[in-house]
Write an enzyme that holds these catalytic residues in place. Structure first.
Site, PDB file in Angstrom:
ATOM      1  N   SER A 133      -2.787   9.101  -0.219  1.00  0.00           N
ATOM      2  CA  SER A 133      -3.355   7.765  -0.025  1.00  0.00           C
ATOM      3  C   SER A 133      -2.269   6.878   0.561  1.00  0.00           C
ATOM      4  O   SER A 133      -1.075   7.100   0.323  1.00  0.00           O
ATOM      5  CB  SER A 133      -3.831   7.186  -1.360  1.00  0.00           C
ATOM      6  OG  SER A 133      -4.066   5.788  -1.270  1.00  0.00           O
ATOM      7  N   TYR A 146      -2.665   5.145 -10.078  1.00  0.00           N
ATOM      8  CA  TYR A 146      -3.250   5.918  -8.970  1.00  0.00           C
ATOM      9  C   TYR A 146      -2.233   6.101  -7.853  1.00  0.00           C
ATOM     10  O   TYR A 146      -2.029   7.216  -7.347  1.00  0.00           O
ATOM     11  CB  TYR A 146      -4.487   5.190  -8.447  1.00  0.00           C
ATOM     12  CG  TYR A 146      -5.073   5.782  -7.183  1.00  0.00           C
ATOM     13  CD1 TYR A 146      -5.864   6.927  -7.236  1.00  0.00           C
ATOM     14  CD2 TYR A 146      -4.847   5.184  -5.939  1.00  0.00           C
ATOM     15  CE1 TYR A 146      -6.403   7.468  -6.083  1.00  0.00           C
ATOM     16  CE2 TYR A 146      -5.386   5.721  -4.789  1.00  0.00           C
ATOM     17  CZ  TYR A 146      -6.171   6.859  -4.855  1.00  0.00           C
ATOM     18  OH  TYR A 146      -6.700   7.389  -3.704  1.00  0.00           O
TER      19      TYR A 146
END
Length: 290
Positions: A133, A146
């Site tokens: 990501s 995350y």
């Protein structure tokens, strides 16, 4: 003989789009889903075999790898796409949530990768693509756990690329930006009184970010490129407008200068520099690798 790719987490979003992309390019695809009800999600694609796999179950990885190879006789590429999103301030996130985030995004990914490596090593060829990501490259508020899990994926990919090069295996990592996928409807959200002091900051930060993003097919195209790219050294691939713009901004401003811009944005500045570098909606988002 057609090449074969294994793609995890394919019931929706980028995983589903990636299966469609490789199938359209003539690849055999072994796709994984977690639920029996999703086993027919790729039924319209004749060169796709859909198998059950919960990446959280590390003990299932080795038997899954053998079954995946049996589908078409070999595996040429692995795309570790399965993941989850835990959101909330670190203080308000339970340790159970934090462990679960790393179980899915890191430990499960490692287990599947370890199970597939022997087959690639024996044939002395193959590609492993790990989906990370854009948040892996810096700390984002209210997604710190995350982001940390995805940073682990990037670092793991870099180390693996060096370990496995001697066997003819390439390892890549794709860092998508904001996408219009269902992952944001399946958030594991922090709860409880510890969340209360942060609510205003959460509303402000996410209110300044668009609720939608690029179509998953944008990243599916980049994933395919990462698999077929002949460059044996390149590891990092970027997709979506924000993911392509932020690395440019870091080059222009320097790492520290960019960080200061980002902090100002988080604390109320309406338009950070990188948004002025983001391609317009009419531009075709393309990958931009380092």
């Amino acid at each position: 003989m057609s090449n074969t790719v294994v793609v995890t987490g394919t019931s929706t979003g980028m995983g589903k789009a990636t299966v469609a992309k490789f199938a359209a390019e003539g690849w055999n695809v072994v796709a994984t889903v977690r639920k029996d009800s999703d086993l027919q999600v790729h039924a319209d694609l004749p060169n796709v075999r859909t198998l059950l796999l919960d990446v959280d179950d590390e003990g299932a990885a080795e038997s899954f790898a053998r079954t995946a190879v049996e589908q078409f006789g070999r595996v040429d590429a692995l795309v570790n796409n399965a993941g989850s999103y835990q959101m909330g301030p670190v203080e308000a996130s339970s340790m159970e949530q934090i462990h679960q985030q790393f179980q899915t995004n890191v430990f499960g990914l490692i287990a599947v990768t370890r199970a597939v490596i022997p087959f690639l090593r024996e044939q002395r060829s193959g590609v492993i693509v790990n989906i990370a990501s854009l948040t892996a490259e810096q700390g984002y508020p209210y997604s710190a756990v995350y982001a940390a899990s995805k940073a682990a994926v990037v670092t793991l990919s870099e180390g693996l690329s060096l370990e496995l090069a001697q066997f003819g295996i390439s390892v890549r990592t794709v860092l998508p930006g904001q996408h219009a996928t269902r992952i944001f409807t399946k958030i594991d959200m922090a709860e409880g009184e510890a969340l209360d002091p942060y609510r205003a900051g959460i509303e402000e930060f996410f209110g300044n970010n668009a609720p939608t993003g690029s179509d998953p097919s944008v990243t599916a195209d980049v994933i395919h490129q990462a698999v077929v790219d002949a460059d044996p050294v390149k590891v990092h691939y970027y997709s979506a407008p924000d993911s392509t713009a932020i690395p440019r901004a870091k080059q222009i401003l320097g790492k520290e200068g960019y960080w200061r811009e980002f902090r100002e944005f988080v604390h109320g500045r309406p338009t950070p520099l990188w948004k002025t570098l983001t391609p317009s909606p009419g531009d075709k988002p393309v990958e931009w690798g380092l």
